[in-house]
Write a protein that holds these residues in place. Structure first.
Motif, short mmCIF file in Angstrom:
data_model
loop_
_atom_site.label_atom_id
_atom_site.label_comp_id
_atom_site.label_asym_id
_atom_site.label_seq_id
_atom_site.Cartn_x
_atom_site.Cartn_y
_atom_site.Cartn_z
N GLN A 289 0.80 -0.81 0.35
CA GLN A 289 -0.17 -0.36 -0.27
C GLN A 289 1.12 1.06 0.80
N SER A 290 0.76 2.08 -1.06
CA SER A 290 1.60 3.14 -1.08
C SER A 290 2.94 3.84 -0.97
N LEU A 291 3.36 2.43 -0.75
CA LEU A 291 4.82 2.36 -1.63
C LEU A 291 6.38 3.66 -1.41
N CYS A 292 6.91 4.41 -0.60
CA CYS A 292 7.68 4.90 -1.17
C CYS A 292 9.20 4.57 -0.89
N LYS A 293 10.04 4.70 -1.60
CA LYS A 293 11.46 4.45 -1.63
C LYS A 293 12.36 5.69 -2.06
N ALA A 294 13.10 6.21 -1.01
CA ALA A 294 14.43 6.61 -1.94
C ALA A 294 15.58 6.78 -0.96
N TYR A 295 16.38 6.90 -1.96
CA TYR A 295 18.06 7.16 -1.38
C TYR A 295 19.11 8.30 -1.55
N GLY A 296 19.07 9.15 -0.21
CA GLY A 296 18.77 10.19 -1.29
C GLY A 296 17.94 11.27 -1.76
N LYS A 302 7.53 5.22 -5.60
CA LYS A 302 6.82 6.34 -5.01
C LYS A 302 4.78 5.96 -5.63
N ASP A 303 4.22 5.95 -3.68
CA ASP A 303 3.05 5.47 -4.23
C ASP A 303 2.47 4.22 -5.21
N PHE A 304 3.44 3.41 -4.97
CA PHE A 304 3.34 1.95 -5.56
C PHE A 304 2.65 1.14 -4.67
N THR A 305 1.12 0.21 -5.27
CA THR A 305 0.28 -0.24 -4.71
C THR A 305 -0.26 -1.81 -4.82
N TYR A 306 -0.28 -2.58 -4.57
CA TYR A 306 -0.60 -3.44 -5.94
C TYR A 306 -1.18 -5.55 -4.43
N ILE A 307 -1.78 -5.54 -4.66
CA ILE A 307 -2.16 -6.81 -4.16
C ILE A 307 -2.13 -8.19 -4.38
N PHE A 308 -1.17 -9.13 -3.86
CA PHE A 308 -0.59 -9.95 -5.08
C PHE A 308 -1.56 -10.68 -4.79
N LEU A 309 -2.22 -11.96 -5.86
CA LEU A 309 -2.80 -12.55 -5.74
C LEU A 309 -2.09 -13.88 -5.93
N LYS A 310 -4.10 -15.34 -5.03
CA LYS A 310 -2.64 -16.13 -5.20
C LYS A 310 -2.44 -16.85 -5.93
#
Length: 610
Positions: A289-296, A302-310
Motif C-alpha cells: 500500500q502506497s510504498l515509497c522508497k528513496a536513497y538520498g 513512489k506510491d506503489f500499490t498492489y495486492i498479489f493474487l494467489k
C-alpha cells in the motif's frame, strides 16, 4: 582456418572426471556457445582454450600469433585502480588505437554502454555485478582473434543485453562463450557445443536448432540401443543352448556376443525432478500500500500499490540500480519502506532466493545444509528424504558428504535453490535466478513453477525466463514510476513500443540497437501509428474465430506423431516418414502461431480505438 584444436582431452578435478578423451576446435570467425550442467567443466574448458590451464592428457594446438582475450566468471583487478585505469591497464598494448586519447574515448563509451558512468570510481568500491561489467568493457575493447567470455550476460539489464547482442553479432573475430540466456544464444551463435558426461558434442545451429538436433541424436541412440538389445537377446539365447567353442565360426559368435554384452548403452541426463511443494496459502497474501522508497535524491518508487493474487506470476524489470531488488527485500522484510505499508498474511511462508546465497555456511557438508531445512518433505508421491531430493537435484550420493566450499559457483546456487524449495514456501521470491544456473536446471525450475500452487515474484533480465514463467510485468521506469504490463517480456516490449513510438527511428537508435531489432520496432510503430481506423475483414474475422482450434488440433496431431514415432523406432523407413511428417506439422504450427500473434495484435488495436 582452425584457431585452436584440442584432441584426446582428459582432465580430472579432485575425484571428478571432467573430460574423458574428447575433442574440441574453433575456427576463424566462428561464434560458439558452450552449454552444460554446472560443475561439469565449462569454465575449465575456457581456461584450457585460453592457455590458463593445461589438460592432464591430450594436445592443445593454437594458431601462430593468435591473440586471445578472456573474460573470467569472477574477474580480478589491481587494487586501488579506478574504473578507467583498470580498463586502460588491460588494453595498453592494443595496437589498433592510434593514441591514448582514442583508447580513452573508446573505453568511456564502452563503459557508458554497460551502465558504468562514474569512470573515476575506485574498483574496490563497486559491487560484484559492476566489476563484472567493467571487466567485460575491457575485454570488448580489444580486437582479439578469439574472444572468450564466461557468463557475459550476468548482471546486464535487458537494454545492455540487447546492445551486447548486436555488438557480438557484428564482432569480426571468433567468439567462445558460456551463457544461459537462451534468446542470446539463439541470436548470436552459429554453433552450440554441449559438455555432457565428459564428452563435447557440437551442433551447427543456434539454441533452437540445437534442441532439434539433440533430440534427433538421442532418438538415433535409442533406436541403436533397442537394436543392440534385440540382437543381444538372441545371442544370449544362443549361448544358453550350450554353444561350444570348438570351431572358428563358434568362437567368432562368442566374441560377437561378448562385444555386444560389453558395449555401453546411451547415458541420459539426470533431470532435476521436483514435485511442487508448498504450504497452504490463506485469503490474505501480500498487500503493498502506497510504498515509497528513496536513497538520498534518488527516488526508487513512489506510491506503489498492489495486492498479489494467489496464482500471480510477476516479473520485475528495469535498469540496474532502479530498485528491483529493493522491492524484493522490502517484501521479505529485509528493508523498510520510507512510507506506506506491507501486509503479509498469517499463512504466507516466504522463500527468498536472493542474489547473495544468504547464510550459506560453506564449511557444512551438502547433506547437512539441506537437512537444516528439512529431513523429509511431503509430496504427492509421499515423503522424500533430503538425500533423495539431492539426488533429484543433480547431487549424487558421492557429492552429498562433500563440503559446500568445494562446489562450483553454479552448484552452490543450485543447492541454495533446493534449500529454499525444501522449506515449502507458498510465496517464492526469485532475485536473478538465471545467474549461474545451468540451462537444464532452469528448464526444470520453469516446469516446477508451472504447477506451483502459490505466488511467484521474480527479478530477472533473462527475457526467455520471463516469457516462459510470468504473466505480469512490473517495470521500473525511473523517477519512482513502477508501471504494470500484462503478459511476459515480449508482450511488455510490444506494449512499451506502442506507448513510446517516438523512441524509435532515429539514426542513433538504429546504430545502437542493430538492423534486425530496428525492423521489429519499426513494425511495432507502424502497427501503432496512423489515424485511419482498422477493422477485421470478413476473412480475418472467420480466421480469428477458428485459429485457436486449429492450433489445438495441430498440437494434438504432433502428440500423436510422437507416440507413433516411439512405436515405430525399429523401422528406419517408417521412422523417417514420421519425422518428415512431424517437421511439416511443426512448420504449419509455427505459421499458425505467427498468424495468431498478428490477429491478436490487430484485435487489441481495434479494441483501443473504441
Amino acid at each position: 582456418m582452425n584457431l585452436v584444436t584440442i584432441e584426446h582431452l582428459t582432465k580430472s578435478y579432485t575425484e571428478r572426471l571432467l573430460f574423458d578423451d574428447t575433442a574440441f576446435s574453433i575456427n576463424e570467425g566462428e561464434k560458439v556457445g558452450l552449454i552444460g550442467i554446472n560443475g561439469t567443466g565449462k569454465s575449465t574448458l575456457l581456461k584450457i582454450v585460453a592457455g590458463l590451464e593445461e589438460p592432464d592428457e591430450g594436445t592443445v594446438v593454437r594458431g601462430r600469433n593468435l591473440y586471445i582475450r578472456y573474460l573470467p566468471q569472477i574477474p580480478s583487478f589491481t587494487e586501488g585502480d579506478t574504473v578507467l585505469q583498470s580498463v586502460l591497464r588491460e588494453n595498453k598494448d592494443e595496437p589498433h588505437y592510434s593514441s591514448i586519447e582514442e583508447i580513452q574515448a573508446a573505453a568511456r563509451n564502452m563503459l557508458n554502454q554497460l551502465g558504468i558512468t562514474d569512470h573515476e570510481a575506485v574498483i574496490g568500491t563497486l559491487s560484484g555485478g559492476q566489476r563484472k561489467r567493467v571487466a567485460l568493457a575491457s575485454a570488448l575493447l580489444s580486437k582479439a582473434d578469439l574472444l572468450i567470455l564466461d557468463e557475459p550476460t550476468n548482471h546486464l539489464d535487458s537494454g545492455m543485453a540487447d546492445w551486447l547482442e548486436e555488438y557480438l553479432k557484428a564482432f569480426k573475430g571468433a567468439l567462445l562463450m558460456i551463457t544461459h540466456d537462451r534468446y542470446f544464444l539463439d541470436s548470436v551463435v552459429g554453433r552450440i557445443a554441449e559438455l555432457d558426461k565428459g564428452k563435447i558434442y557440437s551442433y551447427q545451429a543456434n539454441y533452437e536448432g540445437y534442441l532439434k538436433l539433440k533430440a534427433e541424436r538421442l532418438e538415433m541412440a535409442e533406436a541403436s540401443e533397442r537394436k543392440r538389445q534385440s540382437i543381444l537377446r538372441n545371442e544370449i539365447a544362443w549361448m544358453q543352448r550350450g554353444a561350444r567353442a570348438r570351431s572358428t565360426k563358434q568362437k567368432a559368435h562368442i566374441k560377437r556376443y561378448e562385444e555386444l554384452r560389453d558395449q555401453k548403452g546411451p547415458e541420459y541426463d539426470r533431470n532435476v525432478e521436483l514435485e511442487s511443494i508448498a504450504s497452504r496459502l490463506g485469503r490474505t497474501t501480500v498487500e503493498l500500500q502506497s510504498l515509497c522508497k528513496a536513497y538520498g535524491s534518488k527516488v526508487l518508487m513512489k506510491d506503489f500499490t498492489y495486492i498479489f493474487l494467489k496464482s500471480d506470476r510477476v516479473g520485475i524489470i528495469g535498469p540496474n540500480g532502479s530498485g528491483k531488488s529493493t522491492l524484493m527485500k522490502m517484501i521479505a522484510g529485509w528493508v523498510k519502506p520510507d512510507s506506506g505499508s506491507i501486509q503479509i498474511g498469517q499463512t504466507v511462508k516466504l522463500g527468498y532466493f536472493s542474489q547473495e546465497n544468504e547464510a550459506m555456511d560453506e564449511s557444512l557438508r551438502v547433506i547437512d545444509y539441506i537437512k537444516e531445512a528439512a529431513e523429509y518433505v511431503k509430496t504427492k508421491d509421499g515423503s522424500i528424504s533430503a538425500s533423495q531430493m539431492l539426488e533429484r537435484f543433480l547431487f549424487p550420493s558421492s557429492m552429498q558428504y562433500t563440503t559446500i566450499s568445494r562446489l562450483s559457483g553454479g552448484e552452490k546456487r543450485r543447492l541454495y535453490l533446493l534449500r529454499i524449495l525444501m522449506e515449502a514456501p507458498n510465496v517464492i521470491l526469485l532475485d536473478e535466478p538465471t545467474n549461474d544456473l545451468d540451462i537444464q536446471t532452469l528448464i526444470i525450475l520453469e516446469d516446477y513453477l508451472d504447477t506451483f500452487p502459490g505466488i511467484v515474484i521474480t527479478v530477472s533480465h533473462d527475457r526467455y525466463f520471463l516469457d516462459r514463467v510470468v504473466n505480469r510485468i512490473f517495470a521500473f521506469e525511473g523517477q519512482g514510476v513502477v508501471t504494470q504490463y500484462e503478459g511476459g517480456f515480449t508482450d511488455y516490449q510490444r506494449a512499451w513500443a506502442l506507448k513510446h513510438p517516438e523512441a524509435f527511428g532515429t539514426a542513433d537508435s538504429r546504430e545502437a540497437s542493430g538492423t534486425d531489432q530496428d525492423k521489429n520496432k519499426k513494425n511495432w510503430k507502424e502497427s501503432a501509428g496512423g489515424s485511419k481506423k482498422r477493422k477485421l475483414s470478413y476473412k480475418e474475422q472467420r480466421e480469428w474465430e477458428t485459429i485457436e482450434d486449429d492450433i489445438a488440433g495441430l498440437e494434438s496431431a504432433m502428440e500423436e506423431l510422437d507416440r507413433e514415432i516411439g512405436r515405430s523406432a525399429s523401422s528406419y523407413t517408417r521412422l523417417n516418414e514420421l519425422m518428415e511428417e512431424k517437421a511439416a506439422k511443426e512448420r504449419e504450427l509455427e505459421e499458425k502461431m505467427e498468424r495468431w500473434m498478428y490477429l491478436n495484435e490487430l484485435m487489441e488495436k481495434i479494441e483501443a480505438q473504441k
